[in-house]
Design a protein around this motif. Sequence first.
Motif, PDB file in Angstrom:
ATOM      1  N   ASP A 145       0.826  -1.209   0.000  1.00  0.00           N
ATOM      2  CA  ASP A 145       0.000   0.000   0.000  1.00  0.00           C
ATOM      3  C   ASP A 145       0.860   1.259   0.000  1.00  0.00           C
ATOM      4  O   ASP A 145       0.460   2.306  -0.530  1.00  0.00           O
ATOM      5  N   SER A 146       2.031   1.178   0.629  1.00  0.00           N
ATOM      6  CA  SER A 146       2.882   2.366   0.758  1.00  0.00           C
ATOM      7  C   SER A 146       3.920   2.469  -0.347  1.00  0.00           C
ATOM      8  O   SER A 146       4.250   3.568  -0.791  1.00  0.00           O
ATOM      9  N   ARG A 147       4.456   1.326  -0.802  1.00  0.00           N
ATOM     10  CA  ARG A 147       5.415   1.367  -1.913  1.00  0.00           C
ATOM     11  C   ARG A 147       5.519  -0.021  -2.531  1.00  0.00           C
ATOM     12  O   ARG A 147       5.182  -1.030  -1.889  1.00  0.00           O
ATOM     13  N   PRO A 148       6.019  -0.096  -3.780  1.00  0.00           N
ATOM     14  CA  PRO A 148       6.144  -1.404  -4.435  1.00  0.00           C
ATOM     15  C   PRO A 148       7.000  -2.354  -3.597  1.00  0.00           C
ATOM     16  O   PRO A 148       8.013  -1.947  -3.024  1.00  0.00           O
ATOM     17  N   THR A 149       6.575  -3.594  -3.538  1.00  0.00           N
ATOM     18  CA  THR A 149       7.247  -4.588  -2.696  1.00  0.00           C
ATOM     19  C   THR A 149       7.601  -5.815  -3.518  1.00  0.00           C
ATOM     20  O   THR A 149       6.767  -6.332  -4.266  1.00  0.00           O
ATOM     21  N   ILE A 150       8.841  -6.274  -3.356  1.00  0.00           N
ATOM     22  CA  ILE A 150       9.306  -7.482  -4.047  1.00  0.00           C
ATOM     23  C   ILE A 150       9.786  -8.468  -2.993  1.00  0.00           C
ATOM     24  O   ILE A 150      10.567  -8.105  -2.102  1.00  0.00           O
ATOM     25  N   LEU A 151       9.312  -9.688  -3.069  1.00  0.00           N
ATOM     26  CA  LEU A 151       9.782 -10.758  -2.191  1.00  0.00           C
ATOM     27  C   LEU A 151      10.618 -11.720  -3.026  1.00  0.00           C
ATOM     28  O   LEU A 151      10.106 -12.334  -3.972  1.00  0.00           O
ATOM     29  N   VAL A 152      11.906 -11.819  -2.717  1.00  0.00           N
ATOM     30  CA  VAL A 152      12.818 -12.705  -3.435  1.00  0.00           C
ATOM     31  C   VAL A 152      13.020 -13.967  -2.602  1.00  0.00           C
ATOM     32  O   VAL A 152      13.414 -13.895  -1.434  1.00  0.00           O
ATOM     33  N   ILE A 153      12.724 -15.109  -3.185  1.00  0.00           N
ATOM     34  CA  ILE A 153      12.928 -16.395  -2.509  1.00  0.00           C
ATOM     35  C   ILE A 153      13.873 -17.215  -3.377  1.00  0.00           C
ATOM     36  O   ILE A 153      13.509 -17.619  -4.486  1.00  0.00           O
ATOM     37  N   GLU A 154      15.066 -17.473  -2.872  1.00  0.00           N
ATOM     38  CA  GLU A 154      16.053 -18.203  -3.658  1.00  0.00           C
ATOM     39  C   GLU A 154      16.043 -19.691  -3.307  1.00  0.00           C
ATOM     40  O   GLU A 154      15.713 -20.094  -2.195  1.00  0.00           O
ATOM     41  N   ASP A 155      16.419 -20.489  -4.310  1.00  0.00           N
ATOM     42  CA  ASP A 155      16.639 -21.935  -4.139  1.00  0.00           C
ATOM     43  C   ASP A 155      15.406 -22.677  -3.658  1.00  0.00           C
ATOM     44  O   ASP A 155      15.453 -23.464  -2.705  1.00  0.00           O
ATOM     45  N   ILE A 156      14.272 -22.462  -4.324  1.00  0.00           N
ATOM     46  CA  ILE A 156      13.049 -23.132  -3.876  1.00  0.00           C
ATOM     47  C   ILE A 156      13.068 -24.627  -4.175  1.00  0.00           C
ATOM     48  O   ILE A 156      12.166 -25.350  -3.757  1.00  0.00           O
ATOM     49  N   HIS A 157      14.108 -25.108  -4.885  1.00  0.00           N
ATOM     50  CA  HIS A 157      14.248 -26.565  -5.030  1.00  0.00           C
ATOM     51  C   HIS A 157      14.545 -27.214  -3.676  1.00  0.00           C
ATOM     52  O   HIS A 157      14.397 -28.427  -3.517  1.00  0.00           O
ATOM     53  N   TRP A 158      14.980 -26.416  -2.690  1.00  0.00           N
ATOM     54  CA  TRP A 158      15.208 -26.912  -1.326  1.00  0.00           C
ATOM     55  C   TRP A 158      14.044 -26.577  -0.404  1.00  0.00           C
ATOM     56  O   TRP A 158      14.108 -26.854   0.796  1.00  0.00           O
ATOM     57  N   ALA A 159      13.010 -25.987  -0.908  1.00  0.00           N
ATOM     58  CA  ALA A 159      11.922 -25.520  -0.038  1.00  0.00           C
ATOM     59  C   ALA A 159      11.240 -26.690   0.658  1.00  0.00           C
ATOM     60  O   ALA A 159      11.030 -27.759   0.073  1.00  0.00           O
ATOM     61  N   ASP A 160      10.886 -26.493   1.919  1.00  0.00           N
ATOM     62  CA  ASP A 160      10.095 -27.469   2.647  1.00  0.00           C
ATOM     63  C   ASP A 160       8.668 -27.468   2.110  1.00  0.00           C
ATOM     64  O   ASP A 160       8.261 -26.562   1.391  1.00  0.00           O
ATOM     65  N   ARG A 161       7.913 -28.494   2.470  1.00  0.00           N
ATOM     66  CA  ARG A 161       6.559 -28.646   1.952  1.00  0.00           C
ATOM     67  C   ARG A 161       5.681 -27.449   2.344  1.00  0.00           C
ATOM     68  O   ARG A 161       4.912 -26.936   1.525  1.00  0.00           O
ATOM     69  N   SER A 162       5.803 -26.981   3.592  1.00  0.00           N
ATOM     70  CA  SER A 162       4.970 -25.857   4.008  1.00  0.00           C
ATOM     71  C   SER A 162       5.309 -24.601   3.218  1.00  0.00           C
ATOM     72  O   SER A 162       4.421 -23.843   2.835  1.00  0.00           O
TER      73      SER A 162
END
Length: 950
Positions: A145-162
């Motif tokens: 709402d206040s400014r553009p937001t970017i969420l960077v998530i690296e290496d999702i091949h290691w991501a847990d199920r949740s």
Amino acid sequence: MRGRSVSPVFVGREEELAALSESFDEARKGTVTAVLLGGEAGVGKTRLVQRFAEHCTAGGAHVLFGGCVELSTEGLAYAPFTAALRQLVREHGPAAIAGLLPDGAERDLARLLPEFGEPSGDGETDTGRARLFEQFLTLLERLADSRPTILVIEDIHWADRSSRDLIAFLSRNLHAPQVLIVMTYRSDDLHRQHPLRPVLAELGRVHGVHRLDLPRLSRDEVAQQMTAILGKTPEYAKVEKVYERSEGIPLFVEAMLDSGDECTFPESMQDLILSSVERLPEETQRVLRVAAAGGIRVGHALLAAVSGLSDVELETALRPAIAGNVLQIADNRAYVFRHSLIREAVHDELLPGEHQRLHARFAEEISKDRELVPPGRAAVELAHHWYGARDDRWALISAWEAARKSYKAFAYTEALPLLERVLMLWDRVPDAAELIGTDHTGVLERASEAANAGGDVDKGVKFVKAALSELDEAQEPARVAQLIARRAAFKNSKGQIGVIDDLRHALRLVPDDSLDWAEVVMPLSRHLMLRGEIDEAGELIAEGLRWVREHGERCLEGDLLLNLALGHSLNGRLETTIAINEQALEIGRSEGSGRLTTRAMGNTIDVLIDMGRADEALRMAEDGWRIAKQYGRLRGSGLFILNNWAEVLDALGRWDEAIEVVDMALSHGPVLRTRYSLLRVRADIALARGELQLVEAILAEIGVFKERPQEFVQDIISNARLRIGWYLTRGEPGAALGEAERVLSYPKQSSKAMLGWRLLSLLRTVCDAAEDVELERTAAVRGHAAEVAAELSVIGPVVEAYRLSYSGDFDAAAAAWERLRRPHNQAKALLRAATAAARCGDREGAATRLKAALPLARALRATPLVEEIEVLSRRVGGLQPAQEPSELLTPRELEVLRLVTQGRTNRDIAAELFISAKTVSVHVSNILAKLGVTTRGEAAAAAHRLSLLS
């Protein structure tokens, strides 16, 4: 600090950087939500994302970073989201972040970060995880709402199920402008059974999710990289050698140049990567091996403790590794390997004994001081290291503790493998039960709970069976009853029979004056109602209500009331149903139970549909969907509410909207029974529009053609109705008549408008169609249907409209459907009335009715009905002239058609008209149908031929 082997110049990637920037521009408009950036290990994904983040930050965007680590697969749940939250708290403080959320919502985030206080004590474990997802979604939207937001998530091949589930949830539901999620993964790591593959496939079908593959560098780009690293233009032959051997992988180019000016080439890429490590001092290499056992990132204090070095000695040992860009300094006095491939190569060099000793050292030091690792990670770190140390006793204890922590954080899918590890180690640890405070059966029970909460039905069934095999129902009846009830729930979610038998068995095991008894009565009475055993269910509910009211079990009282209301609904007593539902709704609100509140709202919407109160049903559906998301009930009651929402839209003839709602609900992965309900709505619309290929696919999935055993009245009648509709649309009245005979033989029919009376109305159509060829069978079906009709109650305008259709008073039925604003039913009734008029020689009366029916059918694009109307119109000489295309197209459709003729894509049109690409797709489908064409090119030609855009 960077070593000389890293190019100071950003080489190549202009096209990919432009694609990311374009996606961000579209995200600011709300049309793109996520980018999946895939590429081989070492190809430069991190460097590209960092450069993109730098550009966006310079432009005023807020960039959050979260990375997955290999430890995630061992139970470190929500690692990237915890990291992003920690960054937010570090930047703004917990109070400011909590202020962005609804009151009390920060208690859900406390399960990830202790800075948010004490986690909520929500006993409804199946809702907590969904609510946590909703809070993270809300947080991203509020930040944007206040400014553009970017969420960077690296290496999702290691991501847990949740984390994978949360990624999928956000990608599907993040529709607010100014938010973009960028995720990277190793494409070369995705073997056929990799758990990320189905997630990528699912996200690939989600509107607003873009895929971007990062290729290797070209020969010229390798030359540019070498020039930037060396500070001079390399010889042609050297470029050729490096390019040939590195195959354009930037990390390998760096490693080769770092191996020396002679540019030697080791036999393997691992040797190549290690070459920069092997030139470091021996003490530095030793400490790097220690660090590698700790993971890709390890804190200074922990590394000092494990290595046995003082602060000064550790800094001295690591300085060459930092100068050589093997390690980098991270925040909070931590060290991180520059690339995971370097850490993997160093770790693989550990000898077996060295590997065990180092993991044991990490476990010992973390056990002494849990603050050596980031908050919330100690339990899973200990489980990882004790297991790596091959210390069975402590591996079991730490796995049990980590599983409890994961369960508390709603990370049920991460708790499950840890519980499986406890079970695997059980026989190796003689006093296991004393160490963790529960017996082997207790672990199985906990594992079945985790499987149930995480949606892993097959594993849940195995754990329940194993637990039951260890128990004697004579010795521990309540425990056995609870497991049998859970097995029944698993059966129900898989659409299997035998649920009621299991629940009756469970009920016999527990005293009839106990909470255990009341808790079994609740699901048993509901299933009995759904099967049509209304009297038996009513007796159980009456006794259950007496007990729970005496003991103040308010939520259980609400559930039993809803079961009671369900019986009244099936019997057609609608006002009574509404009144009881309202009692349950009030209990849900007063007790703060999201499950009870949303269940009551969903059931009430269903009754409002039967009462013909469509506007109220739509309003409640919208409110119910919002409240379901608020309570974290999106994938449970929320999807049931969406199903009811789609049913209202279907009845009102707002079919395109209904399809959008069905598609949205299906994208959330509903349980099997809800999925089948949604597909039935979609099949009804497809049948009405003559989309037989789609109908066949849906009916095959539901199991309609296989005569899959069904216990519930609603499933039996709905499936029979779909089979009859299928046969009639295919012109097979005899087969439809056979289906009518089968469904009438079912002993329990319902007075519910959308079940029993809707079926009887359809049976009248079947008999009229089959009478000429199956006179005797048709007469028998008519007689049997009349007996059923005589037993059913007639309450409410919807039942009355269906009754009029069933009795053959089609003009009155058409008027009734018009009052109810149900155009498809109205058009069908007008056609039937016209048919009757034509048979009596009233050609003018027939033509008048057909002229009223045709525009209704055409507006719905109900092709089979349009064709029937047109055929009868030609026979009676009153064919309705086709409308001019210009009259059929709405102003918005003309705008879309104008852009289609210019060759614009759906995405281009969406941007031009400030609507979603999905809405554009619906408009294009409508245009093609109204113009009687099948392609965009044909539509453009028709537009010019008919001068629609002049």
